[in-house]
Design a protein around this motif. Structure first.
Motif, PDB file in Angstrom:
ATOM      1  N   LYS A 176       0.851  -1.180   0.000  1.00 38.76           N
ATOM      2  CA  LYS A 176       0.000   0.000   0.000  1.00 38.76           C
ATOM      3  C   LYS A 176       0.891   1.235   0.000  1.00 38.76           C
ATOM      4  CE  LYS A 176      -3.472   2.407   2.804  1.00 38.76           C
ATOM      5  NZ  LYS A 176      -4.255   2.359   4.067  1.00 38.76           N
ATOM      6  N   PHE A 177       0.585   2.196  -0.890  1.00 42.60           N
ATOM      7  CA  PHE A 177       1.413   3.397  -1.017  1.00 42.60           C
ATOM      8  C   PHE A 177       0.546   4.649  -0.927  1.00 42.60           C
ATOM      9  CE2 PHE A 177       3.673   0.034  -3.276  1.00 42.60           C
ATOM     10  CZ  PHE A 177       4.952   0.137  -2.737  1.00 42.60           C
ATOM     11  N   ASP A 178       1.170   5.727  -0.502  1.00 43.44           N
ATOM     12  CA  ASP A 178       0.460   6.999  -0.373  1.00 43.44           C
ATOM     13  C   ASP A 178       0.555   7.853  -1.630  1.00 43.44           C
ATOM     14  OD1 ASP A 178      -0.347   6.482   2.257  1.00 43.44           O
ATOM     15  OD2 ASP A 178       1.574   7.184   3.060  1.00 43.44           O
ATOM     16  N   SER A 179       1.414   7.458  -2.577  1.00 44.94           N
ATOM     17  CA  SER A 179       1.532   8.219  -3.822  1.00 44.94           C
ATOM     18  C   SER A 179       1.719   7.259  -4.987  1.00 44.94           C
ATOM     19  CB  SER A 179       2.723   9.187  -3.761  1.00 44.94           C
ATOM     20  OG  SER A 179       3.957   8.487  -3.835  1.00 44.94           O
ATOM     21  N   PHE A 180       1.268   7.698  -6.157  1.00 45.76           N
ATOM     22  CA  PHE A 180       1.411   6.862  -7.342  1.00 45.76           C
ATOM     23  C   PHE A 180       2.882   6.694  -7.711  1.00 45.76           C
ATOM     24  CE2 PHE A 180       1.740   6.353 -11.976  1.00 45.76           C
ATOM     25  CZ  PHE A 180       1.051   5.159 -12.114  1.00 45.76           C
ATOM     26  N   GLU A 181       3.687   7.726  -7.462  1.00 51.41           N
ATOM     27  CA  GLU A 181       5.111   7.653  -7.787  1.00 51.41           C
ATOM     28  C   GLU A 181       5.786   6.521  -7.022  1.00 51.41           C
ATOM     29  OE1 GLU A 181       3.471  10.382  -7.096  1.00 51.41           O
ATOM     30  OE2 GLU A 181       3.541  11.367  -9.073  1.00 51.41           O
ATOM     31  N   ASP A 182       5.453   6.390  -5.725  1.00 54.90           N
ATOM     32  CA  ASP A 182       6.038   5.311  -4.924  1.00 54.90           C
ATOM     33  C   ASP A 182       5.554   3.946  -5.417  1.00 54.90           C
ATOM     34  OD1 ASP A 182       7.387   7.128  -3.374  1.00 54.90           O
ATOM     35  OD2 ASP A 182       5.881   7.165  -1.768  1.00 54.90           O
ATOM     36  N   ASP A 226       7.386   3.130  -8.616  1.00 46.44           N
ATOM     37  CA  ASP A 226       8.772   2.756  -8.333  1.00 46.44           C
ATOM     38  C   ASP A 226       8.847   1.307  -7.860  1.00 46.44           C
ATOM     39  OD1 ASP A 226      11.674   3.459  -7.752  1.00 46.44           O
ATOM     40  OD2 ASP A 226      11.002   2.874  -5.747  1.00 46.44           O
TER      41      ASP A 226
END
Length: 210
Positions: free
Chosen positions: A19-25, A28
């Protein structure tokens, strides 16, 4: 996360979900996952990005059966180089004659490949294939192997371009070719090649009734 709930219920769940807080992460992580693909203990053809919010999912909705809140990122197909040992023809129920490549067996994506699709005679002509050529074979969608390129620099001496048949290889009947050369068909409705495929198809489609 519903994935964790499924895991608690005893379902088999991939532990590499994140689970990520940003699409960039997220992108990556997906890129690093793609690069580690050869070392995975199982086959993977991509990753899926999902919006992790049920309320937002409900607002986004879906187009038909495709949710707007999830998208699949498919990796480039794995491919290998092997030798084309011959071209075999199959006849479909409609009389369409399909060329298939017989290959020197090679491992691709965890399975041994010995045959691949050539689609139609027009594709064979476009590729300029000779028996004995080295060819590039990816698995389309990591499922269907197909010949997409001939490495002519590796072509052996004294080989000849493959020539499609002028008559049906099963009944010696006349053939028709579509204007765009994507379809070559046998005109004989009684062609044994057509009817053997029909019998097989009927059997496969009705065997579950018994």
């Amino acid at each position: 996360m519903h994935v964790n709930l499924l895991k608690k219920m005893g379902f088999s769940v991939n532990d590499d979900n994140r689970k990520f807080d940003s699409f960039e992460d997220a992108l990556d992580y997906a890129t690093r996952w793609r690069d580690s693909r050869p070392s995975l203990k199982y086959e993977s053809d991509g990753v899926i990005f999902k919006v992790n919010d049920l309320a937002v999912q409900a607002k986004l909705g879906a187009v038909g059966s495709d949710p707007r809140w999830a998208v699949a990122w498919k990796f480039a197909a794995t491919e290998v180089v092997t030798v084309l040992e011959g071209i075999e023809l199959t006849i479909g129920r409609s009389g369409a004659i399909i060329p298939n490549a017989r290959l020197k067996p090679v491992e691709l994506g965890g399975v041994t490949i010995s045959r691949a699709s050539l689609h139609n005679f027009g594709m064979v002509e476009k590729l300029g294939i000779c028996e004995g050529d080295h060819v590039v074979v990816p698995r389309a969608g990591d499922v269907i192997p197909q010949v997409v390129q001939v490495l002519k620099a590796l072509r052996p001496d004294h080989v000849q371009l493959w020539v499609p048949p002028e008559r049906c290889p099963s009944c010696d009947g006349e053939l028709t070719v579509s204007k765009d050369k994507t379809m070559t068909s046998c005109c004989n409705n009684k062609c044994p090649g057509r009817h053997s495929r029909k019998v097989l198809t009927i059997f496969l489609s009705t065997e579950t009734l018994f």
